[in-house]
Scaffold this motif. Structure first.
Motif, short mmCIF file in Angstrom:
data_model
loop_
_atom_site.label_atom_id
_atom_site.label_comp_id
_atom_site.label_asym_id
_atom_site.label_seq_id
_atom_site.Cartn_x
_atom_site.Cartn_y
_atom_site.Cartn_z
N ASN A 157 0.69 -1.20 -0.08
CA ASN A 157 -0.05 0.11 0.02
C ASN A 157 0.90 1.31 0.01
O ASN A 157 0.57 2.15 -0.84
N ALA A 158 1.90 1.14 0.67
CA ALA A 158 2.82 2.37 0.80
C ALA A 158 3.57 2.83 -0.56
O ALA A 158 3.79 3.91 -0.82
N ALA A 159 3.72 1.75 -1.35
CA ALA A 159 4.41 1.61 -2.78
C ALA A 159 3.45 2.26 -3.54
O ALA A 159 3.56 2.89 -4.60
N LYS A 160 2.19 1.34 -3.50
CA LYS A 160 1.27 1.29 -4.63
C LYS A 160 0.60 3.08 -4.52
O LYS A 160 0.38 3.60 -5.73
N TYR A 161 0.28 3.40 -3.35
CA TYR A 161 -0.16 4.49 -3.04
C TYR A 161 0.85 5.82 -2.89
O TYR A 161 0.25 6.82 -2.36
N ASN A 162 1.89 5.81 -3.45
CA ASN A 162 2.92 6.77 -3.08
C ASN A 162 2.91 7.66 -4.41
O ASN A 162 2.49 7.36 -5.34
N LYS A 163 3.88 8.80 -4.32
CA LYS A 163 3.72 9.73 -5.21
C LYS A 163 5.29 9.14 -6.18
O LYS A 163 5.89 8.33 -5.75
N GLN A 164 5.58 9.55 -7.47
CA GLN A 164 6.58 9.54 -8.29
C GLN A 164 8.04 9.66 -7.46
O GLN A 164 8.01 10.90 -6.91
N ASN A 165 8.76 8.60 -7.61
CA ASN A 165 10.25 8.98 -6.91
C ASN A 165 9.99 9.22 -5.44
O ASN A 165 10.84 10.06 -4.68
N GLY A 166 8.77 8.48 -4.73
CA GLY A 166 8.74 8.87 -3.37
C GLY A 166 9.40 7.94 -2.68
O GLY A 166 10.32 7.18 -3.04
N TYR A 167 9.21 7.82 -1.10
CA TYR A 167 10.14 7.02 -0.36
C TYR A 167 9.09 6.20 0.57
O TYR A 167 7.92 6.39 0.79
N VAL A 168 9.63 4.88 1.07
CA VAL A 168 8.88 4.27 2.03
C VAL A 168 10.24 3.87 3.22
O VAL A 168 11.02 3.39 2.81
#
Length: 327
Positions: free
Chosen positions: A240-251
């Motif tokens: 979920n953290a990766a799927k609904y992240n912004k482009q070039n975002g972080y987890v």
């Protein structure tokens, strides 16, 4: 029920008063009545043929033939009146209890009758899901085998990676449905938190190359719980953290005070209080059971879970691992 019986009590009390007054009138004619007291009182401002009540007695006044100065007073001690009221109360309370028990029994029977179709439907749905999960195994195994053979013959390609990602998504859904149906709290084993997190990030990161995963977890955090269930919790939160992240975002994952924190730079959640509800979702993707399963598994394993989120800035999940850390 209480209101009806209270009104009935008031009616019975009024009937008792009318009955007592009628007996007093008869007594005033014959003066032969053992239950009442008789007295002669001077005429003052008493109202004739009316029942008086106070804390000492019930009384009524009647005329005396050929008497201009006195009235006939017939009275009943208040203790006798209270005894008759108590008898009425006991009868009504007994009736109330009997009727209440009958209503409870009928309500229970009607509830069982009304809920039976729902229970049967839930059992049928559960059996259907089990059958579907079982039938998934053969085609999924065939797909994975053929994709692996194509990878060896033709080398990795974007299309093969997409196929692998699609198969993995189906496998994740299959695992979620299994977790939804079964309990896991009794099946425990020892494993390292850091090793498991690194393993899941390596597998998940392939599907999200533009997301930066980082960890700050010590190597010496041993856990003792059901590993499969804990993997499902991690996979759902990380995906979920990766799927609904912004482009070039972080987890980011870090460990502090026996708590594992998963923070992202994603879209955020509009209503964090509802995210663990079954079938609740804020996006078009998914079916809304992932975080419900996360909460269900956390409850089974004794893991506290909390969420903080701000729309357009990101979300932070906190898992309290105090109860599953191996000492």
């Amino acid at each position: 029920m209480s209101a009806l019986f209270f009104l009935n009590y008031q009616k019975e009390r009024q009937s008792l008063d009318e009955q007592i007054f009628s007996q007093m009138r008869i007594c005033s004619l014959s003066l032969q009545c053992e239950e009442f007291g008789i007295d002669f009182v001077p005429k003052q401002k008493q109202e004739l043929y009316k029942l008086y009540k106070d804390t000492h007695e019930l009384s009524a006044y009647f005329t005396i033939p050929n008497s201009q100065k006195n009235y006939l007073k017939i009275y009943l001690p208040y203790e006798h009146y209270q005894a008759q009221l108590m008898h009425i109360k006991k009868q009504l309370i007994l009736e109330f209890i009997i009727v209440l028990l009958m209503i409870m029994i009928l309500s229970g029977l009607f509830s069982l009758y009304a809920l039976r179709p729902l229970r049967d439907a839930l059992l049928l749905t559960e059996e259907f899901i089990k059958d579907i999960l079982h039938d998934f195994n053969t085609p999924l195994s065939t797909l994975r085998l053929n994709i692996a053979m194509l990878s060896k013959e033709c080398g990795q390609s974007t299309k093969l990676q997409r196929s692998q990602s699609a198969v993995q998504s189906i496998l994740n859904l299959q695992s979620n449905l299994r977790s939804y149906l079964h309990a896991h709290a009794s099946q425990k084993e020892h494993f390292s938190l850091r090793e498991l997190v690194d393993e899941r990030i390596d597998l998940l990161g392939v599907n999200y190359p533009d997301i930066n995963f980082s960890t700050d977890i010590p190597n010496n955090i041993p856990l003792y719980t059901n590993k499969d269930a804990f993997v499902r919790i991690l996979d759902n939160l990380l995906s979920n953290a990766a799927k609904y992240n912004k482009q070039n975002g972080y987890v980011k994952l870090f460990y502090k005070d026996k708590k594992l924190v998963i923070a992202d730079s994603g879209k955020g959640i509009q209503n964090p209080k509802r995210i663990f509800e079954r079938f609740y979702k804020e996006q078009d993707r998914g079916i809304g059971i992932g975080l419900h399963i996360v909460k269900k598994l956390c409850d089974e394993l004794g893991i506290g879970i909390a969420v903080e989120s701000e729309v357009a800035k990101g979300t932070k999940f906190t898992l309290d691992l105090s109860n599953i850390i191996s000492h």
